[in-house]
Design a protein around this motif. Structure first.
Motif, PDB file in Angstrom:
ATOM      1  N   LYS A  99       0.827  -1.202   0.000  1.00 25.31           N
ATOM      2  CA  LYS A  99       0.000   0.000   0.000  1.00 25.31           C
ATOM      3  C   LYS A  99       0.865   1.257   0.000  1.00 25.31           C
ATOM      4  CE  LYS A  99      -3.864   2.157   2.486  1.00 25.31           C
ATOM      5  NZ  LYS A  99      -4.763   2.063   3.651  1.00 25.31           N
ATOM      6  N   SER A 100       1.946   1.223   0.785  1.00 23.15           N
ATOM      7  CA  SER A 100       2.830   2.395   0.872  1.00 23.15           C
ATOM      8  C   SER A 100       3.657   2.577  -0.399  1.00 23.15           C
ATOM      9  CB  SER A 100       3.773   2.251   2.074  1.00 23.15           C
ATOM     10  OG  SER A 100       3.047   2.193   3.281  1.00 23.15           O
ATOM     11  N   SER A 134       2.639   1.735  -3.467  1.00 23.11           N
ATOM     12  CA  SER A 134       1.781   1.870  -4.645  1.00 23.11           C
ATOM     13  C   SER A 134       1.942   3.246  -5.292  1.00 23.11           C
ATOM     14  CB  SER A 134       0.321   1.645  -4.261  1.00 23.11           C
ATOM     15  OG  SER A 134      -0.144   2.686  -3.418  1.00 23.11           O
ATOM     16  N   LYS A 135       1.576   3.324  -6.554  1.00 21.80           N
ATOM     17  CA  LYS A 135       1.717   4.572  -7.301  1.00 21.80           C
ATOM     18  C   LYS A 135       0.883   5.707  -6.718  1.00 21.80           C
ATOM     19  CE  LYS A 135       2.902   2.576 -11.797  1.00 21.80           C
ATOM     20  NZ  LYS A 135       2.518   2.453 -13.224  1.00 21.80           N
ATOM     21  N   THR A 136      -0.181   5.353  -6.009  1.00 27.01           N
ATOM     22  CA  THR A 136      -1.063   6.386  -5.448  1.00 27.01           C
ATOM     23  C   THR A 136      -0.530   6.992  -4.159  1.00 27.01           C
ATOM     24  OG1 THR A 136      -2.325   4.664  -4.298  1.00 27.01           O
ATOM     25  CG2 THR A 136      -3.097   5.320  -6.490  1.00 27.01           C
ATOM     26  N   SER A 137       0.490   6.371  -3.574  1.00 28.14           N
ATOM     27  CA  SER A 137       1.054   6.897  -2.327  1.00 28.14           C
ATOM     28  C   SER A 137       1.954   8.094  -2.598  1.00 28.14           C
ATOM     29  CB  SER A 137       1.867   5.809  -1.615  1.00 28.14           C
ATOM     30  OG  SER A 137       1.031   4.812  -1.099  1.00 28.14           O
ATOM     31  N   PRO A 138       2.067   9.004  -1.647  1.00 30.82           N
ATOM     32  CA  PRO A 138       3.009  10.127  -1.805  1.00 30.82           C
ATOM     33  C   PRO A 138       4.436   9.604  -1.930  1.00 30.82           C
ATOM     34  CG  PRO A 138       1.518  10.477   0.055  1.00 30.82           C
ATOM     35  CD  PRO A 138       1.335   9.066  -0.377  1.00 30.82           C
ATOM     36  N   GLN A 195       6.455   6.403  -0.177  1.00 30.48           N
ATOM     37  CA  GLN A 195       7.093   5.352  -0.970  1.00 30.48           C
ATOM     38  C   GLN A 195       8.558   5.202  -0.594  1.00 30.48           C
ATOM     39  OE1 GLN A 195       6.337   6.951  -4.868  1.00 30.48           O
ATOM     40  NE2 GLN A 195       4.501   5.702  -5.188  1.00 30.48           N
ATOM     41  N   GLN A 201       7.106  -4.417  -7.160  1.00 34.52           N
ATOM     42  CA  GLN A 201       6.729  -3.026  -6.907  1.00 34.52           C
ATOM     43  C   GLN A 201       7.958  -2.118  -6.892  1.00 34.52           C
ATOM     44  OE1 GLN A 201       3.303  -2.576  -6.579  1.00 34.52           O
ATOM     45  NE2 GLN A 201       3.769  -0.426  -6.906  1.00 34.52           N
ATOM     46  N   SER A 253      10.469   3.825 -13.191  1.00 33.27           N
ATOM     47  CA  SER A 253       9.541   4.904 -13.521  1.00 33.27           C
ATOM     48  C   SER A 253      10.271   6.213 -13.794  1.00 33.27           C
ATOM     49  CB  SER A 253       8.545   5.091 -12.370  1.00 33.27           C
ATOM     50  OG  SER A 253       7.750   6.229 -12.584  1.00 33.27           O
ATOM     51  N   GLN A 287       8.862   9.041 -13.543  1.00 31.04           N
ATOM     52  CA  GLN A 287       8.330  10.060 -12.630  1.00 31.04           C
ATOM     53  C   GLN A 287       8.972  10.020 -11.238  1.00 31.04           C
ATOM     54  OE1 GLN A 287       6.075   8.204 -14.627  1.00 31.04           O
ATOM     55  NE2 GLN A 287       6.078   9.953 -16.035  1.00 31.04           N
TER      56      GLN A 287
END
Length: 539
Positions: free
Chosen positions: A221-222, A224-228, A232, A262, A269, A271
């Motif tokens: 969860k930490s 994941s791409k949606t985490s700040p 991460q 992950q 990435s 980004q």
């Protein structure tokens, strides 16, 4: 409270054992006082109730035992006389139990007092195992400062390492939930590392895998791409710490099947920030160390191509971490034939890209920190290269002449892997080393190089000498003389090379004798032909 008051009333009604009943009354009064204090200090309801529930249940049992004994003191009849000695013994045993329990109750009250809430770690070692665990868990849940909570977590880990039985107590007393809460809190990396490492110790005995599942779920969860990005980064650092401190945990299927993928996604990435990539690469490095399964997963993802690209375009810590990951993968490949054949086939674009970048580092980057692991990696893959791939030999031979002795020594070790008897292409590779003029550089290292390089250089020279076609070059370069000079010291300084050096000296001497005899025969034949020609001319 009512049960305690019943005991006090029964004490007042007793007709015998007045002294004992009086002593019991003092203890009951103290326990009722402590129970009252506990009810006051736990209002509002605290986060961790396990000690209160257990102590109240124990107190009820002690009061019931006291009431039973006191009830036997109401009448002085025949039955009382028959059992008087036993009743006296029961009083003594009860006093001992209540005194110990009063100490524990006093501790529990202090544990929940606002000014010392969760701050009783200093007295832990004097308490029973269960009470010691309560103290730590209560501090994790209710500690007045984060430092106190971290100290409590570390103390739980210390208890587990000290005695295996503490694992069961911590789980039974709710320690896992408290540690998981801290792991999920938005707090410092130090706190998360402490919680995760303690959970890993507990997870080793978790047959159902519940602890590891929840931990990995938290990490995923930490990461994941949606985490700040900050979250991460911290999660990647946490994974690195777990992998480094808990070798068993990093081998877990859930880590391999979820976390590595992950991390590779974040590492590749565009980004991702540099800081995040450094953290991800560091985590992958620690996960790869000594783990065949994790290295295999890395090569099955896009990890290898990603690493090659980063080594090519990045600098500093990120490039170093990526090279170290490659070193770990190739080290596993050296010792695992199946993995080496699957991951480093000649037709693999990823393997070729990695090798190309390693060779570029060896040839172009004047940095020992990068060159040494790159050279190690090529040496570990020695049995993967065909005889036609002599391009990997040249850069290694060139580094034999490096002024940095660490680089020169690693080059000698790597080349040794190419020409050792365990490499079925040792003859072909030895010819490449000769063609790249490696012998003069080896002789220079043996005669004037750092002493730490000598055993590796000696072994490399000896392996080269096993092939008769190399004998003349080695003898002309002075290898036989050098080996004969060093031979007396080999047995004491490099005993593992004694047999190899002795055999090489004998082989070179034999080849020298054969060469000299051949040369004499050729000279004699030439002289004979000259004389015959003169005779023919005079006819």
């Amino acid at each position: 409270m009512l049960l305690g008051e019943d005991v006090s009333f029964a004490i007042n009604e007793s007709n015998s054992f007045k002294v004992e009943c009086g002593e019991l009354g003092k203890r009951v009064s103290r326990l009722l006082e402590l129970l009252s204090d506990l009810l006051i200090t736990t209002d509002p309801t605290p986060l961790y109730l396990r000690p209160i529930n257990c102590m109240v249940a124990k107190l009820k049992g002690h009061f019931e035992a006291a009431r039973r004994i006191v009830c036997n003191c109401k009448h002085r009849n025949l039955i009382w006389r028959l059992f008087a000695s036993r009743i006296a013994a029961e009083f003594e045993e009860l006093f001992h139990v209540l005194d110990a329990f009063i100490g524990e109750m006093e501790w529990v009250v202090r544990l929940y007092e606002s000014q010392t809430r969760g701050g009783c770690l200093k007295t832990v070692d004097r308490m029973s195992p269960t009470v010691s665990v309560w103290s730590c868990i209560a501090t994790v849940e209710m500690g007045s400062s984060l430092d106190d909570r971290i100290e409590a977590v570390n103390h739980l880990a210390s208890l587990v390492r000290h005695k295996h039985d503490y694992k069961h107590i911590i789980v039974e007393e709710g320690g896992v939930d408290s540690l998981m809460k801290l792991l999920k809190e938005n707090c410092s990396l130090v706190a998360h590392i402490a919680a995760a490492n303690t959970l890993c110790l507990l997870a080793n005995e978790d047959n159902e895998g519940t602890i590891m599942k929840e931990m990995v779920s938290t990490f995923i969860k930490s990461l994941s791409k949606t985490s700040p990005i900050s979250k991460q980064t911290q999660a990647a650092d946490l994974v690195a710490s777990i992998a480094e401190r808990n070798p068993e945990s990093k081998q877990h299927d859930l880590i391999r099947e979820n976390i590595i993928w992950q991390l590779v996604i974040l590492l590749s990435s565009e980004q991702s920030t540099l800081e995040l990539k450094i953290s991800c690469s560091n985590a992958l490095w620690k996960l790869a160390q000594g783990s065949v399964s994790n290295c295999r997963t890395l090569t099955e993802t896009k990890g290898m191509l990603c690493l090659a690209k980063l080594v090519a375009k990045e600098q500093g810590e990120l490039r170093y971490n990526c090279i170290m990951i490659i070193k770990e993968i190739t080290s596993i490949a050296e010792s695992d034939d199946g993995f080496r054949r699957s991951a480093f086939t000649s037709s693999s674009p990823a393997a070729k890209a990695v090798v190309d970048e390693l060779l570029r580092v060896i040839k172009e980057l004047d940095a020992t920190k990068l060159r040494v692991p790159a050279i190690k990696s090529i040496g570990s893959l020695a049995r993967s290269f065909s005889a036609k791939q002599s391009r990997v030999i040249g850069p290694l031979v060139a580094r034999l002449g490096n002024t940095d002795q660490d680089v020169a020594m690693e080059a000698a070790i790597a080349l040794k892997n190419f020409v050792s008897t365990e490499n079925y292409l040792c003859s072909e590779h030895s010819k490449s080393i000769i063609e790249f003029e490696g012998v003069p550089l080896l002789m220079k290292l043996l005669n004037s190089g750092d002493k730490s390089t000598h055993p590796h250089v000696l072994a490399l020279i000896c392996y080269l000498a096993q092939h008769d076609s190399n004998s003349n070059v080695l003898i002309k370069a002075g290898a036989l003389t050098a080996l004969q000079t060093i031979d007396p010291k080999v047995n004491t300084e490099y005993p593992e090379l004694k047999t190899l050096v002795s055999h090489t000296i004998s082989k070179l001497q034999s080849n020298l004798l054969w060469s000299n005899n051949k040369q004499r025969f050729q000279q004699a034949s030439y002289s004979l032909l000259q004389n015959r020609a003169k005779q023919l001319l005079t006819l």
